[in-house]
Design a protein around this motif. Structure first.
Motif, short mmCIF file in Angstrom:
data_model
loop_
_atom_site.label_atom_id
_atom_site.label_comp_id
_atom_site.label_asym_id
_atom_site.label_seq_id
_atom_site.Cartn_x
_atom_site.Cartn_y
_atom_site.Cartn_z
N GLN A 205 42.03 39.72 47.90
CA GLN A 205 40.87 39.24 47.14
C GLN A 205 41.06 39.48 45.65
O GLN A 205 40.68 38.66 44.82
N GLN A 206 41.67 40.60 45.30
CA GLN A 206 41.90 40.92 43.90
C GLN A 206 42.88 39.92 43.25
O GLN A 206 42.68 39.50 42.11
N GLN A 207 43.93 39.55 44.00
CA GLN A 207 44.87 38.57 43.47
C GLN A 207 44.20 37.22 43.25
O GLN A 207 44.41 36.57 42.22
N GLU A 209 40.96 36.60 42.77
CA GLU A 209 39.98 36.65 41.69
C GLU A 209 40.66 36.69 40.33
O GLU A 209 40.20 36.04 39.38
#
Length: 546
Positions: A205-207, A209
């Motif tokens: 999810q961090q990648q 976003e």
């Protein structure tokens, strides 16, 4: 005269009423406008400097444009935000000059990433037709530079990809049986969808976003105030789309309108917050990957490409969307795919009524290889053509990829914008980023200076397609132009000489005579510098200031 602040005053302004004065305002309300009043996120007044003083007395903030140009903000009508952000922040092979250089860049990217063997990395943009070797890397070459990484590298058209052995393993044991599988070359069709799904499925999810933030932040530096995200189960994921829409809704960047490309998925599109069940709902693939569906075989291959859905499935989808009051749309590039689209939509029009179909402004993305009969049908059926002029700039002309794939005669018919406009087909311009970069003024230039002269349109028509056209493609007629009552979504550009194209000459006759009574645009003649964005405002809120 009321004292005015510099443009930088927009940076932290919370003023509800702002007057911009002392520039050039591109507005059909007044071709000589030099000032614009924004109030509560809406354009309240547009006019000449002589009348601006009366509005300045009531404005909370007065800004001196110092000769800058103010235009509606651009709308990019076809993007893939996560993939674009990954290209912006990661490995972008778009300008790579050779196979050998590509392999060295891949090796350096893998080493710099710090990802352990087995980790997933993504890149984009290779194009073997521009390399002297005229071929893509083999699997052994790719594995040698990948160093055990699960590596996904999409071709420039995003309809085929290189996949390392580690990524192929992640895609599962069924991969070799999938259509488009090659044991030692790029994967296309179902095989490509499988490895792309595996790669995107392993993004955190961090990648995702971080990539999306990079795209939104970059867009506003180019004067883009709205994006159409073309999502779907074969191109991204539900989580990818909902995450992007939530990120955009938080503000600080362009507006984002999502499309979900899945057959019959009316309920899914609505659940996800999409404005339509379309976008990249693939009827066919792309010319570069030999997967666009053609009536006659490719010049450099003994087949007619790929057909993913037929006229009956198209009709079922358009019928379901029309009955639900939801916009439908399809990806269609080749004349075979466009023929199936026309057949399917026409069947629904015969069943439900032509005006009911036309009212929803169903869309076709790309619409590159059109016959005259298909152009007439798009107009008859009220379809909006969401097109990408940079495709012609990249691959058109007398010796480009189009000629390689189709031969000179068929290639010359590609992307017929002038014929579409003459027929009354609404145009909305976009980039299909990361296929081609976010570059709105470059897109306007590409349409005005199409590499096939008979397909050129005026810069004014091209600008309209990249501003108001994007809003009309969403079914909104109140936006994309700077007139009282319209949303105050605009861009401010560094001072430049403005020119007006004479009506009898699309390209050569440019005039600065104010007696023309037509708003001027920057000179976009190829070779010259494109306008530089100084500020972008979305619904009255400043989202970028240089």
């Amino acid at each position: 005269m009321t004292a005015a602040a510099p443009l930088s005053a927009l940076d932290a302004s919370a003023a509800r009423t702002v007057l911009l004065r002392g520039g050039d305002v591109y507005s059909p309300a007044d071709p000589f406008a030099t000032a614009l009043l924004m109030q509560d996120g809406v354009v309240a007044w547009v006019g000449e400097e002589g009348a601006a003083e009366s509005y300045a007395r009531d404005a909370e903030l007065v800004v001196d444009l110092a000769g800058s140009l103010v235009t509606p903000a651009f709308v990019d009508a076809h993007v893939h935000a996560t993939s674009t952000g990954l290209a912006l922040t990661g490995l972008d092979l778009t300008a790579c000059p050779s196979l050998g250089e590509a392999l060295e860049r891949i090796r350096a990217f893998v080493r710099a990433s710090g990802v352990a063997p087995g980790g997933v990395l993504l890149g984009h943009g290779w194009d073997e037709t521009r390399w002297p070797e005229r071929r893509a890397p083999g699997l052994a070459e790719l594995d040698e530079v990948a160093g055990g990484t699960a590596l996904y590298l999409s071709r420039t058209d995003v309809h085929s990809a290189l996949a390392s052995s580690a990524l192929r393993a992640l895609a599962g044991p069924e991969l070799p049986a999938a259509a488009g599988y090659l044991p030692d070359g790029p994967l296309s069709r179902a095989a490509h969808h499988a490895v792309r799904g595996a790669a995107l499925g392993h993004l955190t999810q961090q990648q995702r976003e971080a990539a999306q933030r990079a795209t939104l932040a970059h867009a506003v530096t180019l004067g883009i105030g709205a994006l159409h995200e073309c999502a779907g189960p074969q191109i991204s994921s539900e989580a990818d789309l909902t995450g992007l829409l939530a990120l955009a809704a938080a503000g600080g960047g362009p507006e984002v309108f999502g499309y979900w490309g899945e057959l019959g998925a009316v309920d899914t599109a609505r659940r996800l917050g999409a404005v339509g069940a379309g976008g990249d709902l693939f009827i066919d693939g792309a010319l570069g990957s030999h997967t666009a569906c053609l009536h006659a075989p490719y010049t450099d291959a003994e087949h007619t490409g790929a057909s993913y859905i037929g006229a009956e499935q198209i009709a079922e989808h358009v019928r379901a969307c029309t009955e639900a009051g939801l916009q439908a749309g399809f990806h269609a590039i080749g004349d075979g795919a466009l023929g199936a689209l026309v057949e399917g939509v026409r069947a629904v029009a015969a069943e439900l009524g032509l005006e009911r179909v036309r009212a929803l402004r169903h869309r076709v993305e790309h619409a590159e290889l059109l016959t005259p009969e298909q152009i007439a049908a798009l107009a008859e059926l009220g379809l909006t053509a969401s097109v990408q002029p940079a495709f012609d700039a990249f691959w058109g002309g007398g010796s480009g990829m189009y000629v390689d794939r189709l031969g000179a005669e068929r290639a010359r018919t590609m992307n017929p914008y002038a014929a579409l406009l003459r027929a009354g087909v609404p145009l909305a311009f976009g980039s299909d980023a990361p296929v081609t970069p976010l570059d709105p003024w470059g897109t306007v230039r590409a349409a005005a200076f199409h590499r096939t002269p008979e397909h050129r349109i005026s810069a004014r028509a091209a600008f309209t397609a990249h501003t108001r056209g994007g809003w009309r493609a969403l079914g909104r007629d109140d936006a994309g132009t700077l007139v009282p009552g319209a949303p105050a979504s605009l861009a401010v550009w560094a001072p430049t000489e403005l020119v007006v194209q004479a009506p009898d000459e699309i390209i050569r006759n440019w005039s600065t005579d104010p007696r023309s009574g037509v708003p001027g645009l920057p000179d976009l003649t190829p070779g010259g510098a494109l306008p530089q964005c100084l500020a972008t405002v979305v619904n009255g809120t400043t989202v970028y200031l240089r």
